[in-house]
Scaffold this active site. Sequence first.
Site, PDB file in Angstrom:
ATOM      1  N   TYR A   1      35.473  19.628  14.111  1.00 51.34           N
ATOM      2  CA  TYR A   1      34.377  20.360  14.768  1.00 51.34           C
ATOM      3  C   TYR A   1      34.910  21.688  15.293  1.00 51.34           C
ATOM      4  O   TYR A   1      35.554  21.786  16.309  1.00 51.34           O
ATOM      5  CB  TYR A   1      33.754  19.542  15.904  1.00 51.34           C
TER       6      TYR A   1
ATOM      7  N   GLY B   1      17.849  12.218  14.484  1.00 46.66           N
ATOM      8  CA  GLY B   1      17.537  12.871  13.204  1.00 46.66           C
ATOM      9  C   GLY B   1      17.917  14.338  13.200  1.00 46.66           C
ATOM     10  O   GLY B   1      17.181  15.183  12.693  1.00 46.66           O
TER      11      GLY B   1
ATOM     12  N   GLY C   1      17.814  16.326  15.545  1.00 48.08           N
ATOM     13  CA  GLY C   1      16.858  17.091  16.341  1.00 48.08           C
ATOM     14  C   GLY C   1      15.434  16.988  15.838  1.00 48.08           C
ATOM     15  O   GLY C   1      14.474  17.163  16.582  1.00 48.08           O
TER      16      GLY C   1
HETATM   17  N1  LIG Z   1      30.839  10.816  12.042  1.00 49.92           N
HETATM   18  C1  LIG Z   1      30.154  11.782  11.492  1.00 49.92           C
HETATM   19  O1  LIG Z   1      30.311  12.082  10.319  1.00 49.92           O
HETATM   20  C2  LIG Z   1      29.162  12.538  12.335  1.00 49.92           C
HETATM   21  C3  LIG Z   1      28.200  13.360  11.718  1.00 49.92           C
HETATM   22  C4  LIG Z   1      27.292  14.031  12.533  1.00 49.92           C
HETATM   23  C5  LIG Z   1      27.353  13.875  13.904  1.00 49.92           C
HETATM   24  N2  LIG Z   1      28.304  13.084  14.472  1.00 49.92           N
HETATM   25  C6  LIG Z   1      28.395  12.889  15.937  1.00 49.92           C
HETATM   26  O2  LIG Z   1      27.147  12.409  16.408  1.00 49.92           O
HETATM   27  C7  LIG Z   1      26.663  13.252  17.442  1.00 49.92           C
HETATM   28  C8  LIG Z   1      25.143  13.271  17.431  1.00 49.92           C
HETATM   29  O3  LIG Z   1      24.637  13.645  16.176  1.00 49.92           O
HETATM   30  P1  LIG Z   1      23.932  15.055  15.898  1.00 49.92           P
HETATM   31  O4  LIG Z   1      24.287  16.008  16.993  1.00 49.92           O
HETATM   32  O5  LIG Z   1      24.263  15.396  14.503  1.00 49.92           O
HETATM   33  O6  LIG Z   1      22.400  14.733  15.872  1.00 49.92           O
HETATM   34  P2  LIG Z   1      21.303  14.219  16.919  1.00 49.92           P
HETATM   35  O7  LIG Z   1      21.955  13.639  18.110  1.00 49.92           O
HETATM   36  O8  LIG Z   1      20.383  13.390  16.121  1.00 49.92           O
HETATM   37  O9  LIG Z   1      20.526  15.566  17.278  1.00 49.92           O
HETATM   38  C9  LIG Z   1      21.149  16.660  17.884  1.00 49.92           C
HETATM   39  C10 LIG Z   1      20.180  17.812  17.870  1.00 49.92           C
HETATM   40  O10 LIG Z   1      19.031  17.487  18.647  1.00 49.92           O
HETATM   41  C11 LIG Z   1      18.829  18.418  19.681  1.00 49.92           C
HETATM   42  N3  LIG Z   1      18.408  17.620  20.860  1.00 49.92           N
HETATM   43  C12 LIG Z   1      19.148  16.749  21.569  1.00 49.92           C
HETATM   44  N4  LIG Z   1      18.426  16.154  22.537  1.00 49.92           N
HETATM   45  C13 LIG Z   1      17.183  16.681  22.431  1.00 49.92           C
HETATM   46  C14 LIG Z   1      15.995  16.482  23.152  1.00 49.92           C
HETATM   47  N5  LIG Z   1      15.923  15.618  24.173  1.00 49.92           N
HETATM   48  N6  LIG Z   1      14.889  17.203  22.790  1.00 49.92           N
HETATM   49  C15 LIG Z   1      14.955  18.084  21.754  1.00 49.92           C
HETATM   50  N7  LIG Z   1      16.052  18.301  21.027  1.00 49.92           N
HETATM   51  C16 LIG Z   1      17.165  17.614  21.369  1.00 49.92           C
HETATM   52  C17 LIG Z   1      20.161  19.123  19.868  1.00 49.92           C
HETATM   53  O11 LIG Z   1      19.962  20.452  20.277  1.00 49.92           O
HETATM   54  P3  LIG Z   1      20.644  21.058  21.635  1.00 49.92           P
HETATM   55  O12 LIG Z   1      22.111  20.820  21.523  1.00 49.92           O
HETATM   56  O13 LIG Z   1      20.266  22.468  21.555  1.00 49.92           O
HETATM   57  O14 LIG Z   1      20.022  20.304  22.745  1.00 49.92           O
HETATM   58  C18 LIG Z   1      20.731  19.083  18.456  1.00 49.92           C
HETATM   59  O15 LIG Z   1      20.277  20.164  17.699  1.00 49.92           O
HETATM   60  C19 LIG Z   1      27.342  14.588  17.170  1.00 49.92           C
HETATM   61  O16 LIG Z   1      27.388  15.400  18.318  1.00 49.92           O
HETATM   62  C20 LIG Z   1      28.692  14.160  16.688  1.00 49.92           C
HETATM   63  O17 LIG Z   1      29.554  13.893  17.796  1.00 49.92           O
HETATM   64  C21 LIG Z   1      29.190  12.412  13.694  1.00 49.92           C
END
Ligand SMILES: NC(=O)c1ccc[n+]([C@@H]2O[C@H](COP(=O)([O-])OP(=O)(O)OC[C@H]3O[C@@H](n4cnc5c(N)ncnc54)[C@H](OP(=O)(O)O)[C@@H]3O)[C@@H](O)[C@H]2O)c1
Length: 325
Positions: free
Chosen positions: A56, A206, A208
Amino acid sequence: MKYIKLRDLEVSRIGLGAMGMSTAYTGSGTDDAESIRTVHRALELGVTLIDTAEIYGPYTNEELLGRALKGRRDQVVLATKFGMVSHAGDGPGNLDSSPANIRTAVEGSLKRLGTDHIDLYYQHRVDPKTPIEETVGALAELVAQGKVRAIGLSEAGPDTIRRAHAVHPVTAVQSEYSLWTRGLEQRVLPVLRELNIGLVPFSPLGRGLLTGRIRSTDELAADDFRRSNPRFAGENFDHNLALADQVQALAAEIGATPAQVALAWVLAQGDDLAPIPGTKRVQRVEENTAADALRLTDDQIARLSSLPQAAGDTHNEAQMRMMER
Ligand SMILES: NC(=O)c1ccc[n+]([C@@H]2O[C@H](COP(=O)([O-])OP(=O)(O)OC[C@H]3O[C@@H](n4cnc5c(N)ncnc54)[C@H](OP(=O)(O)O)[C@@H]3O)[C@@H](O)[C@H]2O)c1
């Protein structure tokens, strides 16, 4: 906040994903002060599981967490990942889970995170060039040395999980899982349950889209990862937005937010999983963490479970080739 066990590792059942603070999404890296406040607020709210990875940035997200966790390290179950930066080879974006690469990677992560141990160290993607037994053998040595407490895999398939677990207990598998991404349920989840391995669902919102806040891909920055993600493309996006609207409708009926409903659905799937919603904003970490208190009725869970799956692969073609399922 409630706490659950991933095998024998106790964690808050809602964690915090830090990736979007430094990479992938609109605005990443633009406001480190707010990102650090978000981490601190999460800890105040009882979140313990914090998730990052060497790739990251690369590196900048671990550095950011190192700053955020100064003086607070003992409040956190700190998880990071290796294997997508080849240190002796071609650098970031190249799979390398060879023992030599792991030994180099762990030292860098420890230094950036400002700690002498990683609580949960995941292989980020299975490396077809290195037998998993060799990878896990190297991880077991790190456990014996006290540099790592527990080990995990990410996006690994059932065979790899079994082979890894036969060498050293696997504490958790981190893979994409949400109400519209349920591919794990057929082959992976039964193996995790059989072997008493926890699940850490990533992208539970999903990316976001399930929150209903993104109405058009025009809102995303030019370098936002989602612009090249099939779920955000053309007709797929329209289909997925219509699904998100249904989540929003249920949320409105029960006085919750769509993000909370999406998280509550994941939480309802078992006491052996801990999703890690990602945000870089204090207000949203408060909103997301409050999903811990939301109980959906059986009817509401059934209604969400009967929604169609999202249209489009979870990743683009090159990234899909790195996934085992
Ligand atoms: N192992 C892997 O391969 C892998 C892959 C992807 C992700 N991950 C991990 O999983 C974590 C979570 O996944 P993700 O960040 O991809 O997706 P997510 O948690 O499904 O969604 C994150 C997105 O949603 C927005 N968001 C968060 N809370 C919100 C709310 N209450 N209302 C509106 N929008 C909201 C965030 O924007 P803002 O930040 O602007 O709030 C961001 O753009 C990552 O941070 C990472 O640590 C791991």
